[in-house]
Design an enzyme around this catalytic site. Structure first.
Site, PDB file in Angstrom:
ATOM      1  N   ARG A  12     -18.628  15.986  36.908  1.00  0.00           N
ATOM      2  CA  ARG A  12     -19.843  15.202  36.924  1.00  0.00           C
ATOM      3  C   ARG A  12     -19.280  14.640  35.964  1.00  0.00           C
ATOM      4  NH1 ARG A  12     -21.299  18.138  40.999  1.00  0.00           N
ATOM      5  NH2 ARG A  12     -23.208  18.426  41.563  1.00  0.00           N
ATOM      6  N   MET A  13     -18.148  14.420  35.979  1.00  0.00           N
ATOM      7  CA  MET A  13     -17.468  13.639  34.492  1.00  0.00           C
ATOM      8  C   MET A  13     -17.280  12.093  35.671  1.00  0.00           C
ATOM      9  SD  MET A  13     -17.801  14.570  31.532  1.00  0.00           S
ATOM     10  CE  MET A  13     -17.318  13.481  30.575  1.00  0.00           C
TER      11      MET A  13
END
Length: 221
Positions: free
Chosen positions: A200-201
Site C-alpha cells: 500500500r505504499m
C-alpha cells in the site's frame, strides 16, 4: 469485530486486491508530458494482454451538480487531449454542453495501475466528427442512429422498429452521417499516474499544467 459469515461484507473482505507481483516505477523515467507517459503505460497494458485497455470511465455533472459516470472507449490521443465519441443529444453530451469540466479514469488491475485525468472537453470539428462516424462498423452506425439514448423504452417492439428503420436508412445511404454525433477531446489540466503496491505504499506521479509546460511531482501514497 469479525463480519458475520455469508454476508456481503464478509464476501467483499474475502476478495483480494492489488495481489502481486506488481511493477514498480521510477518517476524520473516517465516522459515530460502526460500524453507521452500515458502512451508508454498503454503500450505496456497492451503487451500484458489486458482486456480492453482503452476502456475508460468518463465522469460528468448535470446542471444540478449531480455526478454521472460511464465507461467509454478512448478513440485517439494527441496534443488536443484524450478523445472519445458520443451523441451530442445523449445525457453526457448535454451535461458537457452545460459544464465541460470532466474527468477520465483508466484502471488496469493486472498491472495495479490507474490514470486519472481532469480537464475540459472540447467538441471537435464537423469533419472530425463525420470521419469518426464514417469509420464505425455498420452495426454500430445502426444502433447509434436507432437509439434514443437513456429515454424510457416502452416496448421491445419499439426498439425493433427503430433498428429496422435505421438499417433501411444505411442500406439506402451507407455514407449517411448523424449530425448529432460528436467527438470530444479532453484537454488536460492535471493527470495522475498511480502505481499500486502490495504494501500500500503506492507510487503517485502528478502532472500539472503551468502555462504551456508541465510540472511533474511525486505525491504521498
Amino acid at each position: 469485530m469479525t463480519p458475520e459469515p455469508n454476508t456481503i461484507r464478509a464476501k467483499l473482505r474475502g476478495l483480494s486486491s492489488l495481489k502481486g507481483p506488481l511493477p514498480d516505477i521510477d518517476p524520473a523515467t516517465l516522459p515530460d508530458t502526460p500524453q507521452a507517459a500515458f502512451e508508454v503505460w498503454l503500450d505496456e497494458a497492451i503487451a500484458q494482454g489486458i482486456t480492453e485497455p482503452h476502456a475508460m470511465t468518463l465522469s460528468t455533472v448535470d446542471k444540478q451538480g449531480g455526478p454521472d459516470a460511464r465507461v467509454l472507449i478512448l478513440k485517439d490521443l494527441d496534443e488536443r487531449g484524450w478523445h472519445f465519441a458520443a451523441k451530442g443529444t445523449s445525457p453526457k453530451g448535454r451535461q458537457i454542453e452545460q459544464n465541460a469540466e470532466v474527468a477520465l479514469t483508466f484502471y488496469w488491475p493486472k498491472l495495479g495501475r490507474q490514470v486519472r485525468i481532469r480537464g475540459v472537453a472540447h467538441a471537435q470539428s464537423v469533419d472530425d466528427c463525420a470521419r469518426d462516424f464514417s469509420e464505425r462498423p455498420v452495426s454500430s452506425k445502426i444502433s447509434a442512429a436507432a437509439s434514443k439514448q437513456s429515454d424510457i423504452l416502452s416496448s421491445t417492439d419499439e426498439l425493433r422498429q427503430a433498428l429496422k428503420s435505421a438499417e433501411a436508412l444505411f442500406t439506402e445511404n451507407p455514407d449517411q452521417v448523424m449530425p448529432a454525433w460528436k467527438v470530444y477531446a479532453v484537454a488536460p489540466t492535471a493527470v495522475e499516474f498511480w502505481q499500486g503496491a502490495t504494501d500500500r505504499m503506492h507510487r503517485r506521479i502528478l502532472y500539472q499544467r503551468e502555462g504551456e509546460a508541465w510540472k511533474k511531482q511525486a505525491l504521498w501514497p
